[in-house]
Design a protein around this motif. Sequence first.
Motif, PDB file in Angstrom:
ATOM      1  N   PHE A  40      13.902 -23.613  35.519  1.00 53.59           N
ATOM      2  CA  PHE A  40      13.556 -23.893  34.124  1.00 53.59           C
ATOM      3  C   PHE A  40      13.300 -25.392  33.951  1.00 53.59           C
ATOM      4  O   PHE A  40      13.992 -26.224  34.536  1.00 53.59           O
ATOM      5  N   SER A  41      12.287 -25.733  33.138  1.00 51.17           N
ATOM      6  CA  SER A  41      11.953 -27.133  32.880  1.00 51.17           C
ATOM      7  C   SER A  41      11.933 -27.395  31.381  1.00 51.17           C
ATOM      8  O   SER A  41      11.492 -26.543  30.602  1.00 51.17           O
ATOM      9  N   LEU A  42      12.396 -28.567  31.006  1.00 53.49           N
ATOM     10  CA  LEU A  42      12.457 -28.945  29.600  1.00 53.49           C
ATOM     11  C   LEU A  42      11.891 -30.346  29.430  1.00 53.49           C
ATOM     12  O   LEU A  42      12.369 -31.297  30.051  1.00 53.49           O
ATOM     13  N   GLY A  43      10.832 -30.462  28.608  1.00 56.62           N
ATOM     14  CA  GLY A  43      10.237 -31.763  28.345  1.00 56.62           C
ATOM     15  C   GLY A  43      11.217 -32.699  27.662  1.00 56.62           C
ATOM     16  O   GLY A  43      12.076 -32.272  26.885  1.00 56.62           O
ATOM     17  N   TYR A  44      11.071 -33.987  27.949  1.00 54.01           N
ATOM     18  CA  TYR A  44      12.008 -34.967  27.396  1.00 54.01           C
ATOM     19  C   TYR A  44      11.942 -35.000  25.873  1.00 54.01           C
ATOM     20  O   TYR A  44      12.952 -35.193  25.202  1.00 54.01           O
ATOM     21  N   ASP A  45      10.744 -34.794  25.310  1.00 55.16           N
ATOM     22  CA  ASP A  45      10.611 -34.777  23.850  1.00 55.16           C
ATOM     23  C   ASP A  45      11.417 -33.635  23.243  1.00 55.16           C
ATOM     24  O   ASP A  45      12.077 -33.801  22.215  1.00 55.16           O
ATOM     25  N   CYS A  46      11.347 -32.464  23.871  1.00 53.68           N
ATOM     26  CA  CYS A  46      12.111 -31.315  23.378  1.00 53.68           C
ATOM     27  C   CYS A  46      13.608 -31.525  23.580  1.00 53.68           C
ATOM     28  O   CYS A  46      14.420 -31.102  22.756  1.00 53.68           O
ATOM     29  N   ALA A  47      13.963 -32.172  24.682  1.00 55.51           N
ATOM     30  CA  ALA A  47      15.377 -32.387  24.986  1.00 55.51           C
ATOM     31  C   ALA A  47      16.038 -33.345  24.003  1.00 55.51           C
ATOM     32  O   ALA A  47      17.248 -33.277  23.781  1.00 55.51           O
ATOM     33  N   THR A  48      15.253 -34.233  23.411  1.00 54.61           N
ATOM     34  CA  THR A  48      15.818 -35.246  22.514  1.00 54.61           C
ATOM     35  C   THR A  48      15.587 -34.938  21.039  1.00 54.61           C
ATOM     36  O   THR A  48      15.810 -35.795  20.186  1.00 54.61           O
ATOM     37  N   LEU A  49      15.136 -33.726  20.723  1.00 57.04           N
ATOM     38  CA  LEU A  49      14.978 -33.349  19.318  1.00 57.04           C
ATOM     39  C   LEU A  49      16.331 -33.335  18.613  1.00 57.04           C
ATOM     40  O   LEU A  49      17.322 -32.861  19.172  1.00 57.04           O
ATOM     41  N   PRO A  50      16.396 -33.825  17.377  1.00 57.41           N
ATOM     42  CA  PRO A  50      17.658 -33.718  16.628  1.00 57.41           C
ATOM     43  C   PRO A  50      17.973 -32.261  16.315  1.00 57.41           C
ATOM     44  O   PRO A  50      17.096 -31.502  15.893  1.00 57.41           O
ATOM     45  N   ASN A  51      19.210 -31.861  16.542  1.00 58.84           N
ATOM     46  CA  ASN A  51      19.597 -30.462  16.324  1.00 58.84           C
ATOM     47  C   ASN A  51      19.672 -30.103  14.845  1.00 58.84           C
ATOM     48  O   ASN A  51      19.404 -28.963  14.462  1.00 58.84           O
ATOM     49  N   LYS A  52      20.048 -31.065  14.011  1.00 56.02           N
ATOM     50  CA  LYS A  52      20.174 -30.837  12.574  1.00 56.02           C
ATOM     51  C   LYS A  52      19.360 -31.889  11.826  1.00 56.02           C
ATOM     52  O   LYS A  52      19.496 -33.088  12.093  1.00 56.02           O
ATOM     53  N   VAL A  53      18.510 -31.441  10.899  1.00 58.89           N
ATOM     54  CA  VAL A  53      17.696 -32.367  10.116  1.00 58.89           C
ATOM     55  C   VAL A  53      17.618 -31.881   8.671  1.00 58.89           C
ATOM     56  O   VAL A  53      17.900 -30.717   8.368  1.00 58.89           O
ATOM     57  N   LYS A  54      17.214 -32.784   7.791  1.00 55.52           N
ATOM     58  CA  LYS A  54      16.951 -32.443   6.395  1.00 55.52           C
ATOM     59  C   LYS A  54      15.459 -32.602   6.132  1.00 55.52           C
ATOM     60  O   LYS A  54      14.808 -33.484   6.686  1.00 55.52           O
ATOM     61  N   HIS A  55      14.919 -31.724   5.279  1.00 51.05           N
ATOM     62  CA  HIS A  55      13.509 -31.797   4.920  1.00 51.05           C
ATOM     63  C   HIS A  55      13.359 -31.442   3.450  1.00 51.05           C
ATOM     64  O   HIS A  55      14.132 -30.641   2.901  1.00 51.05           O
ATOM     65  N   LYS A  56      12.341 -32.019   2.817  1.00 52.14           N
ATOM     66  CA  LYS A  56      12.138 -31.822   1.379  1.00 52.14           C
ATOM     67  C   LYS A  56      11.832 -30.374   1.011  1.00 52.14           C
ATOM     68  O   LYS A  56      11.976 -29.983  -0.149  1.00 52.14           O
ATOM     69  N   CYS A  57      11.413 -29.559   1.996  1.00 49.57           N
ATOM     70  CA  CYS A  57      11.070 -28.164   1.710  1.00 49.57           C
ATOM     71  C   CYS A  57      12.295 -27.263   1.585  1.00 49.57           C
ATOM     72  O   CYS A  57      12.167 -26.101   1.197  1.00 49.57           O
ATOM     73  N   ASP A  58      13.478 -27.791   1.940  1.00 45.35           N
ATOM     74  CA  ASP A  58      14.680 -26.963   1.915  1.00 45.35           C
ATOM     75  C   ASP A  58      15.876 -27.826   1.540  1.00 45.35           C
ATOM     76  O   ASP A  58      15.974 -28.978   1.959  1.00 45.35           O
ATOM     77  N   THR A  59      16.783 -27.265   0.768  1.00 44.33           N
ATOM     78  CA  THR A  59      17.960 -28.019   0.332  1.00 44.33           C
ATOM     79  C   THR A  59      19.069 -28.019   1.377  1.00 44.33           C
ATOM     80  O   THR A  59      20.023 -28.785   1.268  1.00 44.33           O
ATOM     81  N   HIS A  60      18.959 -27.149   2.390  1.00 45.55           N
ATOM     82  CA  HIS A  60      19.979 -27.056   3.429  1.00 45.55           C
ATOM     83  C   HIS A  60      19.544 -27.802   4.690  1.00 45.55           C
ATOM     84  O   HIS A  60      18.392 -28.211   4.818  1.00 45.55           O
ATOM     85  N   PHE A  61      20.477 -27.933   5.612  1.00 47.74           N
ATOM     86  CA  PHE A  61      20.143 -28.495   6.910  1.00 47.74           C
ATOM     87  C   PHE A  61      19.313 -27.492   7.706  1.00 47.74           C
ATOM     88  O   PHE A  61      19.524 -26.279   7.628  1.00 47.74           O
TER      89      PHE A  61
END
Length: 204
Positions: A40-61
């Motif tokens: 299995f291979s995982l790109g560095y960009d995918c590996a460093t994605l934040p697991n929890k984020v906030k966005h204006k489209c949703d009030t939850h994490f």
Amino acid sequence: MKTHESHPQHPLFLTSSEPIDCGACNEIASPVLNCVDCGFSLGYDCATLPNKVKHKCDTHFLSVCYGEETSGEYWCEACEACERKVNPSTRFYTCEDCSSTLHITCVIGEFTFWRPGKMAISRHEVAIIPNDFASRPYCYMCRSRCEDTSGIIYISEKHICSSKCLEVYIKFDLTFSKLETVEMALHNLELFRLDHTSHGWSIL
């Protein structure tokens, strides 16, 4: 290295810098983290994605989902007006409370992992600049507003909204350049013909 959420079975290691398919986004990536047990291979960009984020489209994490099997269709809450589907078999952000789904790039921006400053692509100098204009500029290729707040592409005094539009621009420019070359060659041939015709003979 410890295991990653996208591949909890085995640890991942940085063993090579050669481009290879990322198991999370199904795109060519470099560098990548590899599993020596199952490949299995995982790109560095995918590996460093934040697991929890906030966005204006949703009030939850929002949490990263690394793909799931489903027969239904998912739609991105951030670009729903464009009717862009979310591929459930690859990574995306989702809300565990209200089940909303969003593209990764719609949440963190396409240019978050791009190297800032100028770079050379084909025969052009391309720059990634802040998209902090009072009014979002229009993309030279697709004519839509450049909405990505993570950056904008600036090339030949033109604004480009995405890497896809940049690719189309480069291909179009190269094709146009080749046509210019052909037209110039035909023009020079015509001048050559006229020049020799004026001397009393023609090569055509």
